[in-house]
Design a protein around this motif. Structure first.
Motif: not given
Lengths: 601, 601
Positions: B137-140, B112-117
């Protein structure tokens, strides 16, 4: 000659002054622990604040002082001693380990009111400890000040920071250059997704830089901090420790040198966004809180440098094997002397045994000092796990019963630690049974074979099961890591009833020391050092075993052979054969004959 | 009769529809685990979402779907099966436990890319699991939506929530009233400084309310939630489960009844400031997040109700002893039949053995069902730890080699679980050596004596050391807790190579099942259930030991007696004497004679 009367302020006066300082600082309770800024086992005099305020000299304990109360928390090892030492101090004893005793933090919470403030000296608390105190007190609506450090002005003639010169431990002993070790540590720091790490543990720093010192009793280390990063490796150390030899060595190894007290400023300047690896239980809270909030702190239970230090290289292992032969020779000479003296009806006290063993240690090549205060306990003294004979207490060895000797030395090529319990004459069948049960545990652990990934807690029962079956136990750990011309207690591994996630890896040195203590009667302990080695590789993976490093007979006069299995007897005979083969070439004819007799089952 | 062709959507169609739903919801990756809202071991069909989307029927695995990729993570037990079942699904296999396999969370982060869900269905994740995913995931820089639940509309003919009636388990079996148990749970909740607790584990609820049900395969439990507080105890359960008997029983015990789906609303209304005790690994994330942020959440690793459940009372222990006699009789009858059939050259398959044992179980008093799917593995099948014979796979037992039988039953008075490995004819010396090593481990653990406070990890080596010495091992746990007419696997205690802080307390029932598995050759396992009992109290405190509950001979034809110590032979003879004494009165003359022969060493 009469000693002059020096005007030492009484405990009451000290306490009064401290309470004034507390009031000035707006603090309602103050906690004084036993540790120092490097969170070590032995505290240099400079930081014996708890001893200064309370008069209690034990190696573990915490003092808490409030406006009108004062308490000292310590464990059962010190109950007798502490009651004596606290007399007239106005400090109450809280016996830890008893169900009715509150934790000191609970006690503080019950004494203070919401909004009150607890004061500590962050520099002498592990970051992990201070953080959990802060969390606990904040849950009780209490504030914590971590900069309460009034002792320099309150403590008359406070000892200075130790200023002994450091020295270089050559690669012929370390087996690896400082430069290589730094590279390895840095690789592990990167594996932990960090850029930089801060070290405060003195033994880890001594290992990393291949230097040693004389600042802490029994530990050949020097006061220092270190920072390792891709950019630079900095050793923070006082100039008075830096001999020319040490300075040149560090320079050659690419190490930057800075003053001991510069560490805080350096840490404060670590740039925002830097990922900093720290082990919160191995770094003091002042350093921890000097890190900018903009740094990313990566916390680890076991610092990778400690893991690297614990796995000895071939040179270190050869060194320790050599140290063990020397130690065995010293023990044999002591045991022969002791037997003769007892036979001849000479008066031998526990202190005489200590002194003689130290003398024999010191005659060996590369001797540096003892590795801890020896424990020599005859009869009931053997049941006091941390007994230290004094001129007042020292018992005279009699021609019956058993004597426990636990001692070790620091040699440039290795650190030793051995316990033997020996017969000094007639012993009861009960003692023999107990001794044999301890020995069975010792043999079972020494004979362990275990898969890679095993931790000490998994093996611990092997050392205890023979005792447990009879409703007996010993309440200390079975095994601790041992350094290489470093601290006699080191991590990360251990063999205990408690969980410790550090696995037993090949190259680690760990003690094997089951015991049994019957208060008022006798104590038994049999301790060898073990080297973890590769045993075999099968479809089920790698299996490890122990090579026994310690070389000294186990007293066969105390064994009830009917309680040993054929395999256990084989183990003992094989061990004694090894002891004889290794030590005999270093002994006189007479000593050899004695050893032959004592290694026959 | 031919089955009608039903138009089942292919995996591709399901995946396409799910991806549409993901797109609509703004989700770039979706995780589908194996668990259900009660975080149980067996998942009712209603929640077999992972099986529905992937076709993979194994009991452990996680599916991850992104816009253009899909993966299934499962462990080595299922590698063969899963490759077959995933064919044509477009889902890639990720083999967990191999060093090169990324964790599914790591893989998602890399795709995934930053900001994805990332989307998950919070209801089928343990709160602990969901929380750690959210943190990771929040760390990513990835968001997590925990309310992604498109399956009701996507899943054609999705099975309904099980709606079987519950029933009351009388106090003659439970030994304690529901009212008393609630009082005990509440006392523990208060000890944990909490006012209220939420329960989602079905076995804990069944235990607490003295009810049972039929909603989950092999587990006699019924779908429900519960809340216990000073004010009231509420059982959340569908009206269709509430027979008049159950409703009256609950009323008598002072329990408030509410609909199954009312739990979320109830939790949302817990007043601000209330202290709520929960075990995050035993409650789903949807319930956890329904708690107001103004509640004080007290988290515990082991819920005190689980600890109370694990300690059996005298009535339960008498019940389990009785269940064990019945189980022993069934096993004896099976083993006699099997021996005869093999002797007479009859064709007997693994499935025949399963069926026959179930028949003998079912003839016993208070039989309710099997306690898990039996494992009957002949030869190489015995080496597949979780083998389940099918009509296609079922091997015919031959007159050589060994057969592994692991089975158990649910009786109103107890849950059983036994494994025996038996000779079906000629066996090699290697098999005998391996069997004897497994037996030695079994005996060493069964003979353990240990102080109060001991955890399973400390004893585990006793069951493994004989194998380890030969470079062998088994990679499953040595022992699991067993319920009383409840789940055959229960906590909190276990005996494993991994650390679990739950101590072994008197009244707990734990299995002792060392084994050895040689892929393609054979499998060995010997399992008895053990009751922890008080052994003695000495100056060193309380010591516990095990009483062996299981009653069935251990196949002496497979033992190499030269490898057993005299103590081990004594243990085996004493055990066999007990088996004979307990079972003989319940057997025919012919059966007794067989048992006599099989319990002689």
């Amino acid at each position: 000659m009469l000693r002059k009367n020096i005007n030492i302020p009484s405990a009451e006066v000290k306490m009064e002054n401290l309470r004034k300082a507390m009031q000035l600082a707006g603090i309602q309770a103050c906690i004084i622990p036993t540790t120092d800024p490097h969170i070590g086992e032995y505290t240099p005099d400079r930081w014996k604040t708890r001893e200064w305020i309370s008069g209690f000299t034990g190696s573990a304990g915490t003092v808490v002082i409030t406006k009108d109360k004062a308490g000292l928390w310590t464990d059962s090892r010190y109950f007798l001693q502490v009651e004596e030492q606290l007399k007239g101090s106005g400090i109450d004893l809280f016996k830890t380990g008893l169900p009715e005793t509150p934790a000191f933090s609970e006690w503080i919470a019950s004494e203070l009111s919401a909004g009150d403030c607890v004061g500590i000296e962050g520099e002498v608390f592990a970051a992990s400890e201070a953080k959990s105190l802060i969390e606990f007190f904040s849950g009780k609506d209490l504030k914590v000040r971590t900069d309460f450090t009034p002792y320099d002005s309150l403590w008359e003639n406070r000892p200075a920071i130790p200023a002994n010169p450091a020295f270089v431990l050559p690669e012929r002993f370390t087996g690896k250059s400082c430069r290589e070790k730094i590279k390895e540590v840095l690789a592990e720091v990167n594996k932990n997704q960090a850029d930089i790490t801060v070290l405060a543990a003195l033994d880890t720093i001594a290992w990393l830089f291949n230097i040693r010192g004389n600042d802490v009793e029994y530990n050949p280390v020097c006061l220092s901090y270190a920072v390792v990063s891709e950019k630079e490796t900095v050793l923070f150390i006082s100039p008075n420790k830096l001999t020319q030899e040490v300075a040149e060595h560090l320079q050659q190894q690419g190490v930057v040198i800075a003053g001991y007290e510069k560490i805080t400023g350096y840490i404060q300047k670590i740039p925002a966004g830097t990922k900093v690896l720290i082990a919160p239980s191995k770094i003091n809270y002042r350093l921890y809180s000097a890190l900018s909030e903009k740094c990313v702190i990566k916390e680890t239970t076991v610092h990778p440098a400690d893991s690297l230090k614990s796995v000895k290289n071939e040179t270190e292992i050869e060194g320790i094997r050599n140290a063990m032969r020397k130690d065995g020779v010293a023990m044999v000479k002591l045991l022969i002397d002791l037997e003769k003296a007892i036979e001849n009806g000479e008066t031998v006290t526990e202190l005489d045994v200590e002194e003689k063993l130290q003398k024999y240690h010191s005659e060996q090549e590369f001797y540096f000092g003892e590795s801890f205060h020896p424990i020599v306990g005859y009869g009931a003294h053997g049941a006091i796990v941390h007994y230290e004979a004094t001129p007042e207490s020292a018992a005279t060895i009699q021609r019956d019963g058993i004597l426990l000797i636990d001692a070790g030395a620091q040699y440039f090529d290795g650190t030793t630690d051995i316990t033997r319990t020996i017969s000094t004459g007639e012993v009861s069948e009960t003692i023999k049974r107990d001794y044999t049960h301890v020995l069975k545990g010792h043999i079972q652990l020494a004979s362990a074979v275990f898969p890679a990934g095993t931790v000490g807690m998994q093996l611990d029962v092997l050392a205890r099961h023979a005792l447990w079956k009879g409703g007996q136990n010993f309440l200390h750990g079975t095994g601790h890591g041992v350094g290489c011309f470093l601290n006699v207690h080191e991590g990360p591994q251990s063999i205990r009833m408690n969980h410790n996630p550090a696995t037993l890896a090949p190259g680690m040195i760990t003690s094997n020391e089951p015991g049994l203590y019957l208060a008022g009667e006798y104590g038994i302990r049999i301790e060898n050092l073990l080297l973890t080695v590769k045993a075999k590789t099968t479809d089920f993976g790698d299996f490890y075993a122990f090579e026994i490093l310690t070389l000294c007979p186990i007293d066969t006069r105390l064994i009830d052979c009917s309680l040993l299995s054929p395999e256990e007897i084989d183990w003992l005979n094989a061990y004694h054969q090894k002891v004889y083969d290794q030590l005999a070439p270093l002994l006189s004819q007479e000593e050899k004959e004695w050893l032959k007799k004592r290694t026959d089952l």
